[in-house]
Design an enzyme around this catalytic site. Structure first.
Site, short mmCIF file in Angstrom:
data_model
loop_
_atom_site.label_atom_id
_atom_site.label_comp_id
_atom_site.label_asym_id
_atom_site.label_seq_id
_atom_site.Cartn_x
_atom_site.Cartn_y
_atom_site.Cartn_z
N ASP A 224 30.00 10.17 -19.81
CA ASP A 224 30.47 11.10 -20.85
C ASP A 224 32.11 11.04 -20.46
O ASP A 224 32.41 11.39 -19.81
CB ASP A 224 29.94 12.33 -21.00
CG ASP A 224 28.44 11.95 -22.12
OD1 ASP A 224 27.69 11.06 -21.81
OD2 ASP A 224 28.28 13.03 -22.40
N ASP A 379 20.83 10.22 -31.08
CA ASP A 379 21.42 11.87 -30.77
C ASP A 379 20.63 12.34 -31.53
O ASP A 379 21.16 13.27 -32.11
CB ASP A 379 23.08 12.79 -31.11
CG ASP A 379 23.76 11.26 -29.94
OD1 ASP A 379 23.81 11.17 -28.87
OD2 ASP A 379 24.67 11.09 -30.64
O1 1PR Z 1 29.08 8.87 -32.48
O2 1PR Z 1 29.75 6.49 -32.36
O3 1PR Z 1 31.59 8.51 -31.96
O4 1PR Z 1 29.27 8.24 -30.32
C1 1PR Z 1 29.79 9.16 -30.04
C2 1PR Z 1 28.48 9.05 -28.96
O5 1PR Z 1 29.21 10.57 -28.37
C3 1PR Z 1 27.31 8.80 -28.94
O6 1PR Z 1 26.48 7.99 -28.55
C4 1PR Z 1 26.74 10.73 -28.38
O7 1PR Z 1 25.39 10.76 -28.00
C5 1PR Z 1 28.22 10.59 -27.10
N1 1PR Z 1 28.29 12.37 -27.24
C6 1PR Z 1 29.02 12.78 -28.41
N2 1PR Z 1 29.18 14.46 -28.27
C7 1PR Z 1 28.57 14.67 -26.69
C8 1PR Z 1 28.22 15.64 -25.92
O8 1PR Z 1 27.80 15.61 -25.46
N3 1PR Z 1 29.36 17.00 -26.61
N4 1PR Z 1 27.65 13.03 -25.04
C9 1PR Z 1 27.66 13.15 -26.39
C10 1PR Z 1 26.01 12.38 -24.97
C11 1PR Z 1 24.47 12.01 -24.25
C12 1PR Z 1 23.41 10.96 -22.83
C13 1PR Z 1 23.38 11.74 -21.64
C14 1PR Z 1 22.74 11.82 -21.15
C15 1PR Z 1 21.79 11.82 -20.16
N5 1PR Z 1 25.40 11.93 -23.43
O9 1PR Z 1 24.58 10.40 -22.88
O10 1PR Z 1 24.40 10.79 -20.36
O11 1PR Z 1 21.86 12.62 -22.22
O12 1PR Z 1 22.63 13.29 -18.88
P1 1PR Z 1 22.19 13.78 -18.42
O13 1PR Z 1 21.16 12.25 -17.59
O14 1PR Z 1 22.92 14.78 -17.74
O15 1PR Z 1 20.11 14.60 -19.17
P2 1PR Z 1 30.18 8.33 -32.26
#
Ligand code: 1PR
Length: 523
Positions: A224, A379
């Site tokens: 991320d 999400d």
């Molecule tokens: O909505 O098309 O602009 O895409 C934004 C992207 O960013 C989406 O794929 C969304 O999942 C991601 N995103 C947005 N905000 C966050 C945040 O964390 N604040 N991250 C975010 C999402 C989720 C996973 C993460 C897993 C594994 N991250 O990809 O890496 O949950 O984590 P873990 O193993 O530590 O539990 P758009």
């Protein structure tokens, strides 16, 4: 000097990077004459058979390509570059291929997920210098919905099993072509390219007489990425999507360095999510493009990029389509793009009438770059209800009851990084996106994200059972046993983790070592 045919679709950057990493100088085909004068030609086809042949005709490359092939000079076709050699394809009825090999290209007909995405083995059928130093249990990266069926089985150089045995590469004289992507197959893939380039080396005997190959479960490292308050692009990680600690954005490292480390540790894919891409216009966010360019020079496994892939009008009033944004990412080295927020809005619109306009970002990117290039990042957040009929959504019975003892829940889709809940559930979203042409689902879970409590198996089972495209389980991995659990209790093809890899609590090598005696994984 090696000549490379780029007809304008997909990620040829990776092939160029892989060849350059082996010390080659790559010359791009600009005119038909470049094909005729080439001594070694690489043709990495991406996208769809029909549009590829159309472009080859428009550029007047078809005649020169046929001549080149007939001259038996050194040729390597990759993926669609293999399929192009055949007479026709079920993907584009009525369209003629180059017809160098008699036979056709057929769509997979198997109960397994289509596209066939991931790492699989090779049964070697013909001796070839190309297998020099390739170990027998080595795996290669495939991504395709169609496979070749030659009339003459002796042209097969390798076969692979995916539901059944199909021809995964051919060799006829100096013409070689593979369905798998050597440029995305890590060390083994680079060795194949090296062997292809080394025309002086001797043929070697087949390494395997007969074997049933199996697709490997994929382990994906997710980064991320966002700017921190000092303006540096950093890898961060949230707890249930909150990436701030004591007010500051957590900084877990630099994107390119971490990606390279995970590649070396054996990650089967790397995913970058620009987590605040929904706020800004990603094409103004040049550091992200630079991250991809740098990474694809050093990392030879598939790269996915997500965040901000949607139509956009910039401050000067210029309108960009999601396809243009995606194209820029592909040119910079991405193999797949992941659409989050926009996929929810597209599905909501589609579900109003169930009519496909052909104009949504999912449809357009899939049409040009192929379904396999479009990943939908979901999400969802769990919402408990008292009865299965309490809401007009796909409700599941849960063994993990809610705060008031609720036995049922549904999974609400969110957009903008979990900030906004929508009136759509994750199962319906996944099905709608598959209908629109998405090739894969990246299934996050806000409740589990960053908790180390394990994947949400109930969510994963429900989504996986609703679609026939591959699903990547994400969020909550805390130990090696969680990977075994998700692969044994659900049919997902891949599992993704972030926090445990970034904090070096569980390295990828340990996950692979643990799984390798229990299931098929890439060594
Ligand atoms: O909505 O098309 O602009 O895409 C934004 C992207 O960013 C989406 O794929 C969304 O999942 C991601 N995103 C947005 N905000 C966050 C945040 O964390 N604040 N991250 C975010 C999402 C989720 C996973 C993460 C897993 C594994 N991250 O990809 O890496 O949950 O984590 P873990 O193993 O530590 O539990 P758009």
């Amino acid at each position: 000097m090696i000549t490379l045919l780029d007809y304008g679709a997909g990620n040829v950057r990776s092939v160029i990077n892989a060849l350059e990493s082996l010390g080659e100088t790559v010359k791009l085909v600009k005119t038909a004459e470049d094909i005729l004068s080439a001594e070694r030609l690489v043709f990495p086809g991406v996208g769809a058979f029909g549009s590829m042949m159309q472009v080859l005709h428009e550029k007047k490359y078809v005649g020169p390509l046929k001549k080149y092939l007939q001259s038996n000079r050194s040729f390597l076709g990759i993926c669609l570059g293999l399929q192009a050699l055949f007479e026709n394809s079920e993907e584009a009825p009525g369209v003629q291929g180059l017809g160098f090999i008699s036979g056709s290209v057929k769509r997979f007909s198997t109960h397994l997920s289509i596209p066939h995405i991931g790492w699989n083995g090779l049964n070697i059928k013909q001796s070839s210098r190309i297998f020099n130093k390739i170990l027998s249990d080595e795996k290669f990266y495939f991504v395709h919905s169609y496979h070749v069926v030659p009339d003459d089985a002796t042209v097969a150089m390798t076969t692979t099993n995916y539901g059944y045995e199909f021809v995964s590469s051919i060799q006829k004289g100096n013409i070689m072509a593979s369905q798998f992507h050597p440029e995305k197959s890590g060390r083994a893939g680079l060795q194949i390219l090296k062997n292809f380039l080394d025309t002086s080396s001797q043929k070697i005997k087949p390494l395997q007489i007969s074997k049933t190959t199996k697709p490997a479960k994929r382990i994906i490292a997710c980064l991320d990425v966002r700017s921190n308050d000092q303006g540096d692009l950093v890898v961060t990680k949230g707890d249930q999507y909150n990436v701030r600690e004591k007010g500051a954005v957590r900084n877990l490292g630099r994107p390119v360095e971490l990606a390279q480390r995970y590649y070396e540790e054996g990650a089967d894919e790397i995913t970058f999510l620009n987590i605040i891409g929904f706020r800004d216009f990603p094409l103004e966010d040049m550091p992200m493009l630079e991250v991809l360019k740098q990474t694809s020079k050093k990392v030879f496994v598939p790269l996915t990029i997500g965040g901000g892939i949607r139509d956009y009008t910039d401050k000067d009033g210029h309108y960009y389509t999601a396809l243009q944004v995606a194209a820029e990412y592909f040119r910079s080295g991405a193999d797949k793009v992941s659409i989050g927020s926009d996929a929810v809005l597209i599905a909501e619109e589609y579900l109003k009438s169930n009519i496909k306009t052909g104009k949504s970002a999912i449809e357009e990117i899939a049409r040009v770059y192929g379904n396999q290039a479009v990943v939908i990042s979901i999400d969802p957040r769990r919402v408990y209800v008292k009865s299965p009929n309490a809401v007009n959504h796909e409700v599941i019975e849960t063994s993990d009851p809610g705060p008031e003892g609720e036995q049922y829940c549904w999974y609400q889709c969110t957009i903008k990084g979990g900030r906004e809940g929508r009136d759509l559930d994750a199962i319906t979203l996944a099905k709608a996106c598959e209908e629109l042409g998405a090739g894969e689902i990246l299934l996050n879970c806000i409740d589990r994200d960053g908790t180390n409590q394990g994947f949400d198996l109930e969510l994963i089972k429900a989504v996986k059972n609703a679609v026939s495209i591959p699903v990547i389980a994400s969020s909550g991995a805390g130990c090696v046993e969680h990977f075994l659990e998700v692969f044994s209790e659900t049919n997902v093809e891949a599992a993704l983790a972030a926090g445990i890899f970034h904090r070096q609590e569980v390295p990828i090598t340990k996950v692979k070592d643990y799984l390798k005696t229990k299931m098929e994984v890439r060594p």
